[in-house]
Design an enzyme around this catalytic site. Structure first.
Site, short mmCIF file in Angstrom:
data_model
loop_
_atom_site.label_atom_id
_atom_site.label_comp_id
_atom_site.label_asym_id
_atom_site.label_seq_id
_atom_site.Cartn_x
_atom_site.Cartn_y
_atom_site.Cartn_z
N HIS A 252 -43.68 -38.63 -67.23
CA HIS A 252 -43.00 -38.71 -65.93
C HIS A 252 -42.54 -40.13 -65.66
O HIS A 252 -43.31 -40.99 -65.23
CB HIS A 252 -43.91 -38.23 -64.80
N HIS B 31 -38.52 -42.36 -64.78
CA HIS B 31 -37.11 -42.17 -64.39
C HIS B 31 -36.28 -43.35 -64.87
O HIS B 31 -36.80 -44.43 -65.17
CB HIS B 31 -36.97 -42.12 -62.87
N TYR C 285 -31.76 -42.20 -50.89
CA TYR C 285 -32.13 -43.62 -50.99
C TYR C 285 -31.27 -44.27 -52.05
O TYR C 285 -30.71 -43.58 -52.92
CB TYR C 285 -33.62 -43.78 -51.35
N ARG D 132 -35.82 -29.61 -62.89
CA ARG D 132 -36.72 -29.97 -61.80
C ARG D 132 -36.23 -29.34 -60.51
O ARG D 132 -35.05 -29.44 -60.16
CB ARG D 132 -36.73 -31.49 -61.65
N ARG E 269 -37.82 -35.36 -47.62
CA ARG E 269 -37.24 -36.70 -47.47
C ARG E 269 -36.37 -37.06 -48.68
O ARG E 269 -35.65 -38.05 -48.65
CB ARG E 269 -38.34 -37.74 -47.25
N HIS F 107 -47.48 -34.66 -59.81
CA HIS F 107 -48.42 -35.44 -58.99
C HIS F 107 -49.51 -34.56 -58.34
O HIS F 107 -49.81 -34.71 -57.15
CB HIS F 107 -47.66 -36.23 -57.93
N ASP G 248 -44.66 -42.67 -63.84
CA ASP G 248 -43.76 -42.62 -62.68
C ASP G 248 -42.95 -43.91 -62.51
O ASP G 248 -42.41 -44.17 -61.44
CB ASP G 248 -44.49 -42.29 -61.37
C1 0GY Z 1 -41.32 -39.47 -58.11
C2 0GY Z 1 -41.45 -39.45 -56.66
C3 0GY Z 1 -40.48 -39.65 -55.73
C4 0GY Z 1 -39.07 -39.64 -55.97
C5 0GY Z 1 -38.41 -38.86 -56.85
O1 0GY Z 1 -36.53 -38.01 -57.84
C6 0GY Z 1 -36.97 -38.74 -56.95
O2 0GY Z 1 -36.26 -39.35 -56.15
O3 0GY Z 1 -39.08 -38.12 -57.70
C7 0GY Z 1 -40.93 -39.84 -54.35
O4 0GY Z 1 -40.20 -40.50 -53.57
O5 0GY Z 1 -42.03 -39.35 -54.00
O6 0GY Z 1 -41.80 -38.58 -58.79
O7 0GY Z 1 -40.72 -40.38 -58.62
#
Ligand code: 0GY
Length: 306
Positions: free
Chosen positions: A33, A35, A51, A126, A132, A183, A258
Protein backbone atom coordinates in the site's frame (compact mmCIF):
# COMPACT_ATOMS: atom_id res chain seq x y z
CA UNK A 1 2.26 26.09 -19.75
CA UNK A 2 -0.36 25.60 -17.00
CA UNK A 3 0.65 26.74 -13.54
CA UNK A 4 0.91 24.11 -10.83
CA UNK A 5 -1.89 24.04 -8.24
CA UNK A 6 -0.66 24.91 -4.74
CA UNK A 7 -0.78 22.23 -2.09
CA UNK A 8 -3.75 22.05 0.26
CA UNK A 9 -3.00 24.41 3.20
CA UNK A 10 -1.32 22.52 6.05
CA UNK A 11 -0.28 19.66 3.74
CA UNK A 12 2.63 17.73 5.22
CA UNK A 13 5.31 16.52 2.80
CA UNK A 14 6.85 13.07 3.11
CA UNK A 15 9.66 12.57 5.61
CA UNK A 16 12.85 13.87 3.98
CA UNK A 17 15.24 11.62 5.82
CA UNK A 18 13.68 8.43 7.19
CA UNK A 19 15.77 6.41 9.60
CA UNK A 20 17.18 3.02 8.72
CA UNK A 21 14.89 0.48 10.42
CA UNK A 22 16.27 -1.58 13.29
CA UNK A 23 14.04 -4.46 12.14
CA UNK A 24 15.35 -6.10 8.98
CA UNK A 25 12.52 -6.95 6.63
CA UNK A 26 12.79 -10.53 5.32
CA UNK A 27 13.94 -10.99 1.69
CA UNK A 28 11.02 -10.66 -0.69
CA UNK A 29 9.01 -8.23 1.48
CA UNK A 30 6.16 -6.53 -0.39
CA UNK A 31 4.84 -3.06 0.41
CA UNK A 32 1.20 -3.54 -0.62
CA UNK A 33 0.00 0.00 0.00
CA UNK A 34 1.73 3.10 -1.29
CA UNK A 35 0.91 5.83 -3.76
CA UNK A 36 2.48 8.19 -6.26
CA UNK A 37 1.38 11.80 -6.58
CA UNK A 38 2.30 13.24 -9.95
CA UNK A 39 4.71 14.82 -10.35
CA UNK A 40 2.07 17.33 -11.24
CA UNK A 41 3.90 18.71 -14.26
CA UNK A 42 3.89 15.27 -15.89
CA UNK A 43 0.71 13.79 -14.40
CA UNK A 44 -1.80 16.53 -13.50
CA UNK A 45 -4.14 15.92 -10.60
CA UNK A 46 -7.84 15.26 -11.25
CA UNK A 47 -10.13 18.32 -11.35
CA UNK A 48 -12.59 16.66 -8.93
CA UNK A 49 -9.92 15.87 -6.28
CA UNK A 50 -10.57 16.77 -2.64
CA UNK A 51 -6.96 17.71 -1.87
CA UNK A 52 -3.85 18.81 -3.70
CA UNK A 53 -0.79 16.96 -2.41
CA UNK A 54 2.91 17.61 -2.78
CA UNK A 55 4.63 15.87 -5.65
CA UNK A 56 5.63 12.33 -4.66
CA UNK A 57 6.85 10.58 -7.77
CA UNK A 58 8.08 7.10 -8.55
CA UNK A 59 11.79 7.90 -8.15
CA UNK A 60 11.30 8.91 -4.55
CA UNK A 61 9.05 5.89 -3.92
CA UNK A 62 11.64 3.48 -5.28
CA UNK A 63 14.43 5.17 -3.31
CA UNK A 64 12.41 4.64 -0.13
CA UNK A 65 11.70 1.03 -1.13
CA UNK A 66 15.42 0.35 -1.39
CA UNK A 67 16.25 2.27 1.78
CA UNK A 68 13.77 0.23 3.84
CA UNK A 69 14.77 -3.13 2.33
CA UNK A 70 11.47 -3.72 0.54
CA UNK A 71 11.65 -5.99 -2.53
CA UNK A 72 8.35 -5.28 -4.30
CA UNK A 73 5.69 -2.63 -4.32
CA UNK A 74 1.96 -2.38 -4.93
CA UNK A 75 1.05 1.14 -6.04
CA UNK A 76 -2.54 2.01 -5.15
CA UNK A 77 -4.31 4.69 -7.16
CA UNK A 78 -4.84 7.76 -4.97
CA UNK A 79 -8.03 9.80 -5.14
CA UNK A 80 -6.18 12.96 -6.18
CA UNK A 81 -5.64 11.31 -9.59
CA UNK A 82 -9.28 10.24 -9.98
CA UNK A 83 -9.67 7.54 -12.63
CA UNK A 84 -6.64 8.71 -14.61
CA UNK A 85 -4.28 5.87 -13.75
CA UNK A 86 -1.34 7.10 -15.81
CA UNK A 87 0.98 8.12 -12.94
CA UNK A 88 0.37 4.80 -11.15
CA UNK A 89 0.78 2.77 -14.37
CA UNK A 90 3.95 4.64 -15.27
CA UNK A 91 5.40 3.81 -11.85
CA UNK A 92 4.40 0.14 -12.07
CA UNK A 93 5.80 -0.24 -15.58
CA UNK A 94 9.07 1.42 -14.55
CA UNK A 95 9.60 -1.12 -11.77
CA UNK A 96 9.46 -4.08 -14.14
CA UNK A 97 8.14 -7.18 -12.40
CA UNK A 98 8.85 -5.60 -8.99
CA UNK A 99 5.54 -3.72 -8.87
CA UNK A 100 1.85 -4.27 -9.24
CA UNK A 101 -0.95 -1.71 -9.32
CA UNK A 102 -4.46 -1.13 -8.04
CA UNK A 103 -6.51 1.16 -10.28
CA UNK A 104 -9.62 3.30 -10.06
CA UNK A 105 -11.87 2.89 -13.08
CA UNK A 106 -15.25 4.08 -14.29
CA UNK A 107 -18.16 1.71 -14.90
CA UNK A 108 -17.86 2.30 -18.66
CA UNK A 109 -14.27 1.04 -18.71
CA UNK A 110 -13.81 -1.25 -21.71
CA UNK A 111 -12.42 -4.77 -21.77
CA UNK A 112 -9.55 -3.48 -23.90
CA UNK A 113 -8.65 -0.84 -21.31
CA UNK A 114 -8.74 -3.43 -18.53
CA UNK A 115 -6.52 -5.78 -20.52
CA UNK A 116 -4.06 -2.95 -21.05
CA UNK A 117 -4.02 -2.26 -17.30
CA UNK A 118 -3.54 -5.96 -16.64
CA UNK A 119 -0.58 -6.09 -19.01
CA UNK A 120 0.93 -3.14 -17.14
CA UNK A 121 0.68 -5.03 -13.84
CA UNK A 122 -2.67 -3.93 -12.39
CA UNK A 123 -4.40 -6.63 -10.35
CA UNK A 124 -7.19 -4.81 -8.54
CA UNK A 125 -9.57 -1.87 -8.41
CA UNK A 126 -10.17 0.36 -5.42
CA UNK A 127 -13.62 1.33 -4.15
CA UNK A 128 -13.42 4.31 -1.82
CA UNK A 129 -16.25 5.13 0.60
CA UNK A 130 -14.47 7.78 2.68
CA UNK A 131 -16.58 10.90 2.24
CA UNK A 132 -13.79 13.43 2.75
CA UNK A 133 -11.94 11.82 -0.19
CA UNK A 134 -14.58 11.12 -2.84
CA UNK A 135 -18.15 11.80 -3.90
CA UNK A 136 -20.23 8.69 -3.37
CA UNK A 137 -20.48 6.26 -6.29
CA UNK A 138 -23.76 4.38 -6.78
CA UNK A 139 -23.39 0.76 -5.69
CA UNK A 140 -24.80 -0.29 -9.06
CA UNK A 141 -21.82 1.35 -10.79
CA UNK A 142 -19.39 -0.38 -8.44
CA UNK A 143 -21.03 -3.73 -9.08
CA UNK A 144 -20.64 -3.21 -12.84
CA UNK A 145 -16.93 -2.59 -12.30
CA UNK A 146 -16.53 -5.63 -10.03
CA UNK A 147 -18.28 -7.84 -12.58
CA UNK A 148 -15.94 -6.57 -15.30
CA UNK A 149 -12.71 -7.18 -13.37
CA UNK A 150 -13.66 -10.53 -11.79
CA UNK A 151 -12.87 -12.57 -14.96
CA UNK A 152 -9.33 -11.14 -14.91
CA UNK A 153 -8.76 -12.61 -11.45
CA UNK A 154 -8.53 -9.15 -9.90
CA UNK A 155 -9.66 -8.19 -6.40
CA UNK A 156 -11.48 -5.15 -5.04
CA UNK A 157 -9.71 -2.96 -2.49
CA UNK A 158 -12.16 -1.37 -0.04
CA UNK A 159 -11.50 1.85 1.85
CA UNK A 160 -14.19 2.78 4.36
CA UNK A 161 -14.65 4.16 7.88
CA UNK A 162 -15.52 1.54 10.52
CA UNK A 163 -18.79 3.31 11.39
CA UNK A 164 -20.01 2.66 7.83
CA UNK A 165 -19.37 -1.08 7.79
CA UNK A 166 -22.87 -2.10 9.00
CA UNK A 167 -24.43 -0.26 6.03
CA UNK A 168 -21.92 -1.59 3.50
CA UNK A 169 -21.37 -5.15 4.66
CA UNK A 170 -24.11 -6.80 2.59
CA UNK A 171 -22.94 -5.02 -0.53
CA UNK A 172 -19.36 -6.10 0.10
CA UNK A 173 -20.42 -9.70 0.68
CA UNK A 174 -22.26 -9.72 -2.65
CA UNK A 175 -19.19 -8.75 -4.72
CA UNK A 176 -17.78 -11.48 -6.97
CA UNK A 177 -14.07 -10.95 -6.27
CA UNK A 178 -11.69 -11.33 -3.34
CA UNK A 179 -11.83 -8.25 -1.11
CA UNK A 180 -8.89 -6.40 0.43
CA UNK A 181 -9.65 -3.97 3.26
CA UNK A 182 -7.44 -0.91 3.72
CA UNK A 183 -6.10 -0.02 7.15
CA UNK A 184 -7.97 -2.71 9.12
CA UNK A 185 -11.27 -1.04 8.27
CA UNK A 186 -10.18 2.07 10.18
CA UNK A 187 -11.08 1.02 13.73
CA UNK A 188 -11.66 3.55 16.49
CA UNK A 189 -8.60 2.62 18.54
CA UNK A 190 -9.94 4.33 21.66
CA UNK A 191 -12.31 1.36 21.91
CA UNK A 192 -11.00 -2.08 22.91
CA UNK A 193 -9.52 -4.35 20.26
CA UNK A 194 -11.55 -7.21 21.73
CA UNK A 195 -14.73 -5.12 21.91
CA UNK A 196 -17.89 -5.48 19.82
CA UNK A 197 -16.97 -3.10 17.00
CA UNK A 198 -13.68 -4.65 16.01
CA UNK A 199 -15.08 -8.12 16.61
CA UNK A 200 -17.83 -7.31 14.14
CA UNK A 201 -15.25 -6.30 11.57
CA UNK A 202 -13.35 -9.54 12.11
CA UNK A 203 -16.57 -11.54 11.72
CA UNK A 204 -16.98 -9.85 8.35
CA UNK A 205 -13.41 -10.81 7.45
CA UNK A 206 -14.23 -14.37 8.46
CA UNK A 207 -17.17 -14.61 6.05
CA UNK A 208 -15.27 -15.01 2.84
CA UNK A 209 -12.21 -14.28 0.74
CA UNK A 210 -11.42 -11.08 2.64
CA UNK A 211 -7.87 -9.82 3.18
CA UNK A 212 -6.80 -7.11 5.62
CA UNK A 213 -4.04 -4.53 5.32
CA UNK A 214 -2.45 -4.15 8.73
CA UNK A 215 -1.43 -0.65 7.75
CA UNK A 216 -1.47 2.95 8.92
CA UNK A 217 -0.74 2.92 12.64
CA UNK A 218 0.24 6.55 12.12
CA UNK A 219 -3.21 7.37 10.71
CA UNK A 220 -5.25 5.37 13.23
CA UNK A 221 -3.32 6.23 16.37
CA UNK A 222 -4.61 8.69 18.93
CA UNK A 223 -1.57 8.45 21.20
CA UNK A 224 0.59 9.21 18.15
CA UNK A 225 4.31 8.90 17.57
CA UNK A 226 5.47 10.16 20.96
CA UNK A 227 6.68 7.96 23.75
CA UNK A 228 4.02 8.22 26.45
CA UNK A 229 3.79 6.98 30.01
CA UNK A 230 3.15 3.27 29.84
CA UNK A 231 3.47 3.33 26.05
CA UNK A 232 7.17 3.67 25.32
CA UNK A 233 6.86 3.01 21.60
CA UNK A 234 5.06 4.96 18.88
CA UNK A 235 1.48 4.13 17.96
CA UNK A 236 1.07 1.77 20.95
CA UNK A 237 -2.71 2.11 20.87
CA UNK A 238 -2.91 0.49 17.40
CA UNK A 239 -0.76 -2.53 18.25
CA UNK A 240 -3.53 -4.68 19.85
CA UNK A 241 -5.66 -4.26 16.72
CA UNK A 242 -2.90 -5.28 14.34
CA UNK A 243 -1.89 -8.16 16.53
CA UNK A 244 -5.43 -9.51 16.75
CA UNK A 245 -5.86 -9.53 12.97
CA UNK A 246 -2.49 -11.17 12.40
CA UNK A 247 -3.25 -13.86 14.97
CA UNK A 248 -6.75 -14.64 13.68
CA UNK A 249 -6.07 -14.40 9.93
CA UNK A 250 -2.36 -15.14 9.45
CA UNK A 251 -2.85 -16.15 5.81
CA UNK A 252 -4.87 -13.09 4.75
CA UNK A 253 -3.00 -10.14 6.21
CA UNK A 254 -0.87 -7.69 4.24
CA UNK A 255 1.54 -4.93 5.19
CA UNK A 256 2.30 -1.58 3.55
CA UNK A 257 3.88 1.79 4.17
CA UNK A 258 1.11 4.11 2.89
CA UNK A 259 3.88 6.38 1.63
CA UNK A 260 3.61 9.38 1.05
CA UNK A 261 1.00 9.42 3.86
CA UNK A 262 -1.71 11.69 2.42
CA UNK A 263 -3.80 13.97 4.59
CA UNK A 264 -1.97 13.60 7.87
CA UNK A 265 -2.30 16.87 9.69
CA UNK A 266 -0.41 16.50 12.96
CA UNK A 267 2.80 14.67 12.10
CA UNK A 268 4.63 12.98 9.25
CA UNK A 269 5.89 9.54 10.27
CA UNK A 270 9.46 8.40 9.98
CA UNK A 271 9.10 5.47 7.54
CA UNK A 272 11.94 3.62 9.24
CA UNK A 273 9.99 3.61 12.51
CA UNK A 274 6.95 2.30 10.67
CA UNK A 275 9.02 -0.75 9.65
CA UNK A 276 9.99 -1.21 13.29
CA UNK A 277 6.28 -1.40 14.09
CA UNK A 278 5.98 -4.67 12.14
CA UNK A 279 7.44 -7.08 14.74
CA UNK A 280 5.17 -5.55 17.37
CA UNK A 281 2.07 -6.85 15.53
CA UNK A 282 3.58 -9.96 13.91
CA UNK A 283 5.47 -11.41 16.81
CA UNK A 284 6.72 -14.70 15.35
CA UNK A 285 8.99 -15.21 12.36
CA UNK A 286 6.29 -17.30 10.70
CA UNK A 287 3.67 -14.56 11.12
CA UNK A 288 6.10 -12.05 9.65
CA UNK A 289 6.97 -14.25 6.67
CA UNK A 290 3.28 -14.66 5.85
CA UNK A 291 2.43 -10.98 6.39
CA UNK A 292 5.36 -9.56 4.50
CA UNK A 293 6.14 -12.14 1.80
CA UNK A 294 3.91 -15.20 1.34
CA UNK A 295 0.49 -13.53 1.48
CA UNK A 296 1.25 -10.61 -0.85
CA UNK A 297 3.03 -12.95 -3.25
CA UNK A 298 -0.06 -15.21 -3.32
CA UNK A 299 -2.29 -12.23 -4.07
CA UNK A 300 -0.14 -10.23 -6.49
CA UNK A 301 2.44 -12.66 -7.93
CA UNK A 302 0.72 -16.06 -7.63
CA UNK A 303 2.98 -18.95 -8.54
CA UNK A 304 6.12 -16.81 -8.74
CA UNK A 305 9.25 -17.32 -6.67
CA UNK A 306 10.32 -14.43 -4.43
C1 0GY B 1 -4.49 6.30 2.16
C2 0GY B 1 -5.39 7.17 2.90
C3 0GY B 1 -5.95 8.35 2.51
C4 0GY B 1 -6.00 8.84 1.17
C5 0GY B 1 -6.14 8.11 0.05
O1 0GY B 1 -6.44 7.84 -2.20
C6 0GY B 1 -6.37 8.65 -1.28
O2 0GY B 1 -6.49 9.87 -1.42
O3 0GY B 1 -6.09 6.81 0.11
C7 0GY B 1 -6.60 9.14 3.56
O4 0GY B 1 -6.66 10.38 3.40
O5 0GY B 1 -7.04 8.56 4.58
O6 0GY B 1 -4.70 5.10 2.09
O7 0GY B 1 -3.55 6.80 1.59
Amino acid sequence: MPTASPKTPGWLDWHPNPSRPAFRLPPGTVDTHCHVFGPQAAFPFAPQRKYTPCDAGKDRLFALRDHLGVARTVVVQATCHGTDNSAMVDAVRSAGDRARGVASVRPDVTEGELLELHAAGVRGVRFNFVRRLVDASPQGDLRVIADKVAPLGWHVVLYFESADLPDLEDFFASLPTPLVVDHMGRPDVTRPADGPEFSRFLRFVDTGDVWVKVTCPERLSVTGPAALDGAPLPYADVVPFGRRVVEEFPDRVLWGTDWPHPNLTDHMPDDGLLVDYVPRVAVTAEQRRKLLVDNPMNLYWPGEEI
